[in-house]
Design a protein around this motif. Structure first.
Motif, mmCIF file in Angstrom:
data_model
loop_
_atom_site.group_PDB
_atom_site.id
_atom_site.type_symbol
_atom_site.label_atom_id
_atom_site.label_comp_id
_atom_site.label_asym_id
_atom_site.label_seq_id
_atom_site.Cartn_x
_atom_site.Cartn_y
_atom_site.Cartn_z
ATOM 1 N N ASP A 106 0.839 -1.199 0.000
ATOM 2 C CA ASP A 106 0.000 0.000 0.000
ATOM 3 C C ASP A 106 0.875 1.250 0.000
ATOM 4 O OD1 ASP A 106 -2.773 -1.131 2.148
ATOM 5 O OD2 ASP A 106 -1.983 -1.816 0.211
ATOM 6 N N ASP A 108 0.752 3.801 1.774
ATOM 7 C CA ASP A 108 0.987 4.452 3.074
ATOM 8 C C ASP A 108 1.853 3.535 3.942
ATOM 9 O OD1 ASP A 108 -2.007 3.558 4.963
ATOM 10 O OD2 ASP A 108 -0.783 2.426 3.537
ATOM 11 N N HIS A 276 3.461 0.962 8.781
ATOM 12 C CA HIS A 276 2.166 1.415 8.244
ATOM 13 C C HIS A 276 1.841 2.763 8.862
ATOM 14 C CE1 HIS A 276 -2.452 0.776 7.852
ATOM 15 N NE2 HIS A 276 -1.976 1.424 6.813
ATOM 16 N N LYS A 278 -0.665 5.197 8.096
ATOM 17 C CA LYS A 278 -1.911 5.962 8.119
ATOM 18 C C LYS A 278 -3.075 5.146 8.646
ATOM 19 C CE LYS A 278 -4.395 6.595 4.512
ATOM 20 N NZ LYS A 278 -5.645 6.356 5.260
HETATM 21 MN MN LIG Z 1 -3.139 1.966 5.106
#
Ligand SMILES: [Mn+2]
Ligand SMILES: O=c1ccn([C@@H]2O[C@H](COP(=O)(O)OP(=O)(O)O[C@H]3O[C@@H](CO)[C@H](O)[C@H]3O)[C@@H](O)[C@H]2O)c(=O)[nH]1
Length: 372
Positions: A106, A108, A276, A278
Motif C-alpha cells: 500500500d 501508506d 504502516h 496511516k
Molecule cells: Mn493503510
C-alpha cells in the motif's frame, strides 16, 4: 540442516521475475523511501477512483500505470469483476503482470527498522520466504527451520523435512496495525511498537500457517508466487456499488489458503515488517466492513468445511469449484454471494484471456507508463 535453502547465500533479487503492484488513489511520494529497494523492479500501478486525476510518480522508476479507463478498455465487459473505489482493484495488476512473482504494498507503507535500528528490506525477506520451503503438515516449534540459526527440532519426522513449495509470504506491520473498525474505535492510540505495547512488538519469526487453518490475509505487505497461486488471488467485488469493503484481501486469503491446502503448498506469515503510517477513518471503515463482520461468521465455517475434489488438479479448476460452492452455500446468506461467485468466474475467464498467448496483444496496448 535443511538443505533446500541456506540464507548464507545472497538472496537472488529476482529483478526480472518479480513485479511490484501498488493500488493507489494518491501521489506515490512514498516510493522515495523505498527507492534503494524498489528502483530496480518493474512497478504495476493500479490507479483507483477518478481516471482523469494525475498521479505523480517519482522519477527513475520503471512502471506501467492502469486507471479505470484502461481496465475497461482491456477487459471490456469482464471489467465488471474488478472493484472500483476499493484497494481490491490491485488484483488487476496481478492479472496483467507477466512475471512469476508479485509483491503488493500500500502507498501508506514505509520502510520499517528492526530492533537493531537497521532498515528492513521487506522485498528481500519476502523473496527469502518464497524461495524456501514451507512446513504446513507438521509444526516446527523453532518456527522456520530454513532460517540461519534454526533447524528442525527433535521429533520432527525426517520424511517431512523437505517441506512444501511456498506460494504466499504474508508480511506484518509496525506502527498502525491492520485492525478492523470496531477494534480501531476502542483502541484509537494503539501502535504496534515497543514503546506503546510490548505485547505487539516486533516478533522476529516466520512461520508456516498449518494446513487446515485459515488466516486473515492483509494485502498491504504481501508477496506470492503468481505462476502458482495467481488465479486464486482475486480480491472480490468490493467498494463502489457493493455492500461491503475492506474484505478484499480477507476473501482472497480464505480462497487461497483452501486451495494451497488442497495443492499441498505453504503459506507463511511473519517477517518482513513494514511501517504502516496511516490509520484510515474508523467510522468510514465501519460502514464498509459491517456486513463483512456479520457475514464472516458464516463464511469462515463454509471455508473450513470445503473439500475440493481430487479431480481439481489446477488452481483454475479449484477456483471455479469454489465459485460453485460459494453460490450454492453462501448464496442463501445474501444475494451478494451469488454476484461474487459470478465475479469469481469472470475473473478466471479474464485471467485466461489475458494470460493466453493472444492475450499479450491486450497487454501490448498498455497505457501510460515509463520504461527504462
Ligand atoms: Mn493503510
Ligand atoms: O478506494 C480506495 C482506497 C484506497 N486505495 C489504496 O489502497 C491502499 C490501502 O488504502 P489505505 O491505506 O487508505 O487503507 P487502510 O485502511 O490502511 O487499508 C487496509 O485495508 C485494506 C484494504 O482492504 C488494505 O490492504 C489495508 O492496508 C492504499 O494504497 C490506497 O491508495 C485504493 O486503491 N482505493
Amino acid at each position: 540442516m535443511a538443505q533446500w535453502y541456506s540464507s548464507v547465500k545472497p538472496t537472488p533479487m529476482l529483478k526480472a521475475e518479480l513485479d511490484i503492484v501498488i493500488p493507489t488513489i494518491r501521489n506515490l511520494d512514498f516510493l522515495e523511501m523505498w527507492r534503494p529497494f524498489f528502483e530496480k523492479y518493474h512497478l504495476i500501478i493500479v490507479q483507483d477512483g477518478d481516471p482523469s486525476k494525475d498521479i505523480k510518480i517519482p522519477e527513475g522508476f520503471d512502471y506501467e500505470l492502469y486507471n479505470r479507463d484502461d481496465i475497461n478498455r482491456i477487459l471490456g465487459p469482464k471489467a465488471s469483476c474488478i472493484s472500483f473505489k476499493d484497494s481490491a482493484c490491485r488484483c488487476f495488476g496481478y492479472m496483467v503482470s507477466k512475471k512469476k512473482y508479485i509483491y503488493t504494498i500500500d502507498d501508506d507503507c514505509f520502510v520499517a527498522k528492526d530492533p537493531s535500528g537497521k532498515e528492513i528490506n521487506a522485498l528481500e525477506q519476502h523473496i527469502k520466504n518464497l524461495l524456501s520451503p514451507s512446513i504446513p503438515h507438521f509444526f516446527n516449534t523453532l518456527y522456520d527451520p530454513f532460517r540461519d540459526g534454526a533447524d528442525f527440532v527433535r521429533g520432527y519426522p525426517f520424511s517431512m523435512r523437505e517441506g512444501a513449495t511456498t506460494a504466499v509470504s504474508h508480511g506484518l506491520w509496525l506502527n498502525i496495525p491492520d485492525y478492523d473498525a470496531p477494534t480501531q474505535l476502542v483502541k484509537p492510540l494503539e501502535r504496534n511498537s515497543r514503546k506503546f505495547d510490548l505485547s505487539l512488538r516486533y516478533v522476529d519469526a516466520v512461520m508456516t500457517i498449518p494446513k487446515g487453518t485459515l488466516f486473515p490475509m492483509c494485502g498491504m505487505n504481501l508477496a506470492f508466487d503468481r505462476e502458482l497461486i495467481g488465479p486464486a488471488m482475486y480480491f472480490g467485488l468490493m467498494g463502489d456499488g457493493q455492500p461491503i469493503g475492506r474484505y478484499d484481501d480477507m476473501w482472497a486469503g480464505w480462497c487461497v489458503k483452501v486451495i494451497c491446502d488442497h495443492m499441498g503448498w505453504g503459506v507463511k506469515t511473519g517477517l518482513p515488517y513494514i511501517w504502516h503510517s496511516k490509520a484510515s477513518n474508523p467510522f468510514m471503515n465501519l460502514k464498509k466492513e459491517y456486513n463483512g463482520i456479520f457475514w464472516q461468521e458464516e463464511a469462515i465455517p463454509f471455508f473450513q468445511s470445503v473439500t475440493l475434489p481430487k479431480e481439481c488438479t489446477s488452481v483454475q479448476q479449484c477456483y471455479l469449484e469454489l465459485a460453485n460452492l460459494v453460490k450454492e452455500k453462501l448464496g442463501k446468506l445474501d444475494p451478494y454471494f451469488i454476484k461474487l461467485a459470478t465475479g469469481m468466474v469472470t475473473w478466471i475467464e479474464a485471467w485466461e484471456e489475458l494470460n493466453s498467448t493472444e492475450g499479450t496483444e491486450a497487454k501490448a496496448k498498455a497505457p501510460k507508463g515509463k520504461n527504462d
